[in-house]
Each structure stands twice: as structure tokens, then as C-alpha cells.
Design an enzyme around this catalytic site. Structure first.
Site, mmCIF file in Angstrom:
data_model
loop_
_atom_site.group_PDB
_atom_site.id
_atom_site.type_symbol
_atom_site.label_atom_id
_atom_site.label_comp_id
_atom_site.label_asym_id
_atom_site.label_seq_id
_atom_site.Cartn_x
_atom_site.Cartn_y
_atom_site.Cartn_z
ATOM 1 N N HIS A 10 -33.953 67.212 -28.396
ATOM 2 C CA HIS A 10 -35.309 66.734 -28.697
ATOM 3 C C HIS A 10 -35.603 67.158 -30.125
ATOM 4 O O HIS A 10 -35.656 68.368 -30.393
ATOM 5 C CB HIS A 10 -36.323 67.350 -27.731
ATOM 6 C CG HIS A 10 -36.018 67.052 -26.293
ATOM 7 N ND1 HIS A 10 -36.593 65.996 -25.623
ATOM 8 C CD2 HIS A 10 -35.172 67.649 -25.410
ATOM 9 C CE1 HIS A 10 -36.133 65.971 -24.378
ATOM 10 N NE2 HIS A 10 -35.260 66.956 -24.221
ATOM 11 N N HIS A 49 -34.130 62.378 -17.946
ATOM 12 C CA HIS A 49 -34.003 63.746 -17.439
ATOM 13 C C HIS A 49 -34.149 63.678 -15.914
ATOM 14 O O HIS A 49 -35.088 63.038 -15.404
ATOM 15 C CB HIS A 49 -35.118 64.629 -17.982
ATOM 16 C CG HIS A 49 -34.938 65.061 -19.409
ATOM 17 N ND1 HIS A 49 -34.703 64.190 -20.431
ATOM 18 C CD2 HIS A 49 -34.959 66.303 -19.972
ATOM 19 C CE1 HIS A 49 -34.594 64.868 -21.570
ATOM 20 N NE2 HIS A 49 -34.746 66.156 -21.312
ATOM 21 N N GLU A 95 -33.194 68.707 -13.436
ATOM 22 C CA GLU A 95 -33.323 69.954 -14.222
ATOM 23 C C GLU A 95 -34.098 70.932 -13.334
ATOM 24 O O GLU A 95 -33.551 71.917 -12.872
ATOM 25 C CB GLU A 95 -34.067 69.673 -15.539
ATOM 26 C CG GLU A 95 -34.315 70.915 -16.391
ATOM 27 C CD GLU A 95 -35.193 70.637 -17.624
ATOM 28 O OE1 GLU A 95 -35.889 69.607 -17.643
ATOM 29 O OE2 GLU A 95 -35.183 71.483 -18.551
ATOM 30 N N HIS A 111 -28.140 65.366 -26.278
ATOM 31 C CA HIS A 111 -29.391 65.802 -25.646
ATOM 32 C C HIS A 111 -30.058 66.818 -26.568
ATOM 33 O O HIS A 111 -29.823 68.028 -26.472
ATOM 34 C CB HIS A 111 -29.084 66.397 -24.262
ATOM 35 C CG HIS A 111 -30.307 66.760 -23.471
ATOM 36 N ND1 HIS A 111 -30.297 66.899 -22.096
ATOM 37 C CD2 HIS A 111 -31.585 67.029 -23.848
ATOM 38 C CE1 HIS A 111 -31.504 67.241 -21.671
ATOM 39 N NE2 HIS A 111 -32.306 67.326 -22.726
ATOM 40 N N ASP A 145 -30.655 70.761 -26.389
ATOM 41 C CA ASP A 145 -31.992 70.504 -25.835
ATOM 42 C C ASP A 145 -33.086 70.774 -26.878
ATOM 43 O O ASP A 145 -33.501 69.841 -27.572
ATOM 44 C CB ASP A 145 -32.220 71.317 -24.552
ATOM 45 C CG ASP A 145 -33.218 70.672 -23.591
ATOM 46 O OD1 ASP A 145 -33.644 69.535 -23.857
ATOM 47 O OD2 ASP A 145 -33.553 71.291 -22.562
ATOM 48 N N ASP A 146 -33.547 72.009 -26.978
ATOM 49 C CA ASP A 146 -34.611 72.385 -27.920
ATOM 50 C C ASP A 146 -34.182 73.674 -28.627
ATOM 51 O O ASP A 146 -34.682 74.761 -28.328
ATOM 52 C CB ASP A 146 -35.925 72.616 -27.156
ATOM 53 C CG ASP A 146 -36.348 71.376 -26.389
ATOM 54 O OD1 ASP A 146 -36.849 70.437 -27.008
ATOM 55 O OD2 ASP A 146 -36.124 71.344 -25.156
#
Ligand code: ADE
Ligand code: ZN
Length: 350
Positions: A28, A206, A209, A26, A287-288
Site C-alpha cells: 500500500h 484482501h 487476513e 502487495h 504491505d505497509d
């Protein structure tokens, strides 16, 4: 699980978390754009940013929820114009991933963020795919791409995006669903996901969340996903937790993201231990990472530091889960599990 995990002293845990082989499921890729690279690409491409400096941009990273982050994340991605930009972004991520002992990575990318600005689909996919190939050849990282549809846009736009991407079908293994969750339930994308499944693509989404447990259920029942991204709100429905455990449905959990986006107030309050203790196939991911304060090892380290109930057996389980949940042949999973065993054996007291 190898024997004697409980004999590994707690002070060895950080080193073990850093060096154990792991898969990242996961991530991005646009969320790995560090402020320094954003400014370098802006200069290279003649893009004017609404921030005076790297420091001013970083100072804007004070998020109150998912949307407050997404607004800045899409602005950051505006510097990506050429194939080389996509390559450079992904290569920078792979170098960091290699340092964190990531042996396999499945990267999300958001083509609509780029095609809406006039960047051709080919530029996006070819640039990213080139970096994936080089990561395998030079860093020994197995890497693949998952195309995400932006859920704040229409299903029609998702269909058009899929159409544009199909000439490059061999370069991506699956599709996902990201962006603003609230008000955009999975069923909005039922037909485009059905088409993707017919094409033999893997499907993830997703869910849970910021959205309710019902969104996790519809991701499972309507989109027929193979993994849930985040999914932490499943604990609000004990029946759903039982189902996720029974089906060994993976959850790609992102602890630093959850704290930065105020899904949990503090890391000490994160429910990762509860998810693992319920027998769920939870994994740890970043994630980011450029926006949330750390790459995958930082996620592991900070989570284990804040949650003292997490021990060596949990570390083992999380790495083993990451391989189990990967979209790769069984032989690759078995090879990485062996590597994992060797990493843990090296920490056993003699
Ligand atoms: N796009 C990038 N990061 C995301 C997240 N955490 N949730 C939804 N969409 C995203
Ligand atoms: Zn995400």
C-alpha cells in the site's frame, strides 16, 4: 528450479535473499509513508498532526489488530494534498525497492482516503503515475498501480470512486479491496467488481487476513479474483488449501505485517512454510513497510531467520512465484526468471 540448490550454504542465504530479483505485489503506497516524510509533508502543507514529534508518532505504532493500525494509517495519509506529495511518497518507496532488488512492483493506492478529504482523483493518480514512470526510466523498476476500494465504505461509494477514476483508466491495471475485513465480506462488492472485470481490469482482494476462509472462497467465487492478498487463514480449511494449490491461485503474504497486527503471535509461528509445502503460489511482500518494521528484504530476512526450515529452494520458489503471479506479459516473466537463475548460479559452490 536450478540444480544443486541444496549445496548453497545456509550462511549465504541472507545475501541471496537480498540480491535475488523479486516482484512486490502487495504494497500500500500510503503504508510506505515514513514518519519523517509525514512530518515534512505536514509542515509543507500546513497540516497539524496529533503527534508532537517523529518519535511520538513512531511510538504510537503498537498495534493490537488491523483496525488499530488502520486508524493511524489513515491519520498519516492526511498530510497528502498535492500531486508532488503523492510523487514524493512513491519515489521514496521506489528508491528503497531498488535497493532491495525489486524489479517489478504493483502498488496499491486508496483513493477514497484522499477524495473524501477533497483531494481530486487526478492529483492522486497523476502524482503516483509520474513516480512509476520515473522509476522505470531511472531505476529500471517496472511499476503499475492497483486502485483499492475501502471495504468499510459502501459499494455505492466504490462505484462513485470507479467513475471518478475512469478518465485515468490507462494509468492503473486493476482494482483491489482493502481496509477493515471483519464484517465486510467480499460479496458486498460483487457488482462493482463485475463492472471492473468487464472493463478489462485485473481484480484482487484482501481476504483471510483477519477474516475467515469463507471470505477467501467468496473472493474467488463471487469477485472472481486473480490473486488473494494475505490469505493465510486458508489453512483452516484443507479443502480450500487444495483448491488454491490446484488453481495456482497466488497468495500475497506479508509476514512482518501479520506479526505486527497479531495475526500470528511470533514470526516463528508463521505458516509460510506450510503454505509453500502445500504447493501454494505464495509470495513475500511488505504491505505497509513504514508501519511494520521493514521493506521487502527485511520481510525475507526476518522470515527465514525465524523459520530455519526455510532454505534456498524456498527462496527460489518465492521469487519465482512473485514473477508468476505478476500482471505482466510472459516475456517479462521469462526475462526475470533468467535474472533469478543468474543470481542463484552466482551462489553455487565452484
Ligand atoms: N490497508 C493497508 N494495509 C492493509 C491491510 N494489511 N489489510 C487491510 N487493509 C489495509
Ligand atoms: Zn494489505
Amino acid at each position: 528450479m536450478p540444480p544443486n540448490l541444496d549445496q548453497i550454504p545456509r550462511e549465504r542465504l541472507p545475501a541471496l535473499l537480498r540480491t535475488m530479483p523479486k516482484a512486490e505485489l502487495h504494497l500500500h503506497i500510503e503504508g510506505s509513508l515514513e514518519p519523517e516524510l509525514i512530518f515534512r509533508l505536514a509542515q509543507r502543507n500546513g497540516v497539524t498532526l496529533p503527534y508532537a514529534s517523529v518519535e511520538a508518532l513512531r511510538a504510537a505504532y503498537a498495534f493490537t489488530d488491523l483496525q488499530s493500525f488502520l486508524d493511524i494509517y489513515y491519520a498519516g495519509a492526511s498530510v497528502l494534498l498535492k500531486e508532488a506529495d503523492f510523487f514524493d511518497m512513491a519515489w521514496a518507496y521506489f528508491e528503497r525497492a531498488a535497493a532491495d532488488h525489486v524489479v517489478h512492483a504493483e502498488l496499491f493506492f486508496d483513493p477514497q482516503t484522499h477524495t473524501e478529504r477533497g483531494v481530486p482523483m487526478e492529483t492522486v493518480i497523476v502524482g503516483l503515475e509520474h513516480a512509476c514512470r520515473r522509476a522505470h526510466a531511472e531505476l529500471g523498476i517496472s511499476a503499475s498501480l492497483i486502485l483499492c476500494f475501502l471495504r468499510h465504505l459502501s459499494e455505492e461509494a466504490a462505484f462513485a470512486t470507479l467513475e471518478q477514476a475512469l478518465p485515468y483508466r490507462r494509468h492503473f491495471i486493476g482494482v483491489g479491496l482493502d481496509s477493515s475485513e471483519r464484517g465486510h465480506p467480499p460479496e458486498k462488492f460483487a457488482r462493482v467488481f463485475a463492472k471492473c472485470r468487464d472493463l478489462g481490469l485485473h481484480v484482487v482482494a484482501h481476504a483471510g487476513e483477519e477474516g475467515p476462509p469463507a471470505y477467501i472462497e467468496s473472493a474467488l467465487d463471487v469477485l472472481k479474483v486473480e490473486r488473494i492478498d494475505h490469505g493465510v487463514r486458508c489453512v483452516e480449511s484443507p479443502a480450500l488449501v487444495q483448491r488454491l494449490a490446484r488453481e495456482r491461485m497466488p497468495l500475497t503474504v506479508c509476514p512482518l505485517s501479520n506479526v505486527k497486527l497479531c495475526v500470528f503471535e511470533t514470526m516463528a509461528g508463521h505458516n509460510l512454510p506450510a503454505l509453500l509445502d502445500a504447493g501454494l503460489c505464495a509470495t513475500v511482500n511488505s504491505d505497509d513497510p513504514a508501519y511494520f518494521g521493514g521493506y521487502i528484504n527485511e520481510n525475507f530476512i526476518q522470515t527465514f531467520e525465524a523459520l530455519p526450515q526455510l532454505n534456498a529452494a524456498h527462496a527460489w520458489q518465492l521469487a519465482a512465484n512473485s514473477f508468476e503471479a505478476s500482471f505482466v506479459p510472459e516475456a517479462d516473466k521469462a526475462a526475470w526468471r533468467h535474472e533469478l537463475e543468474r543470481a542463484f548460479e552466482a551462489e553455487q559452490p565452484r
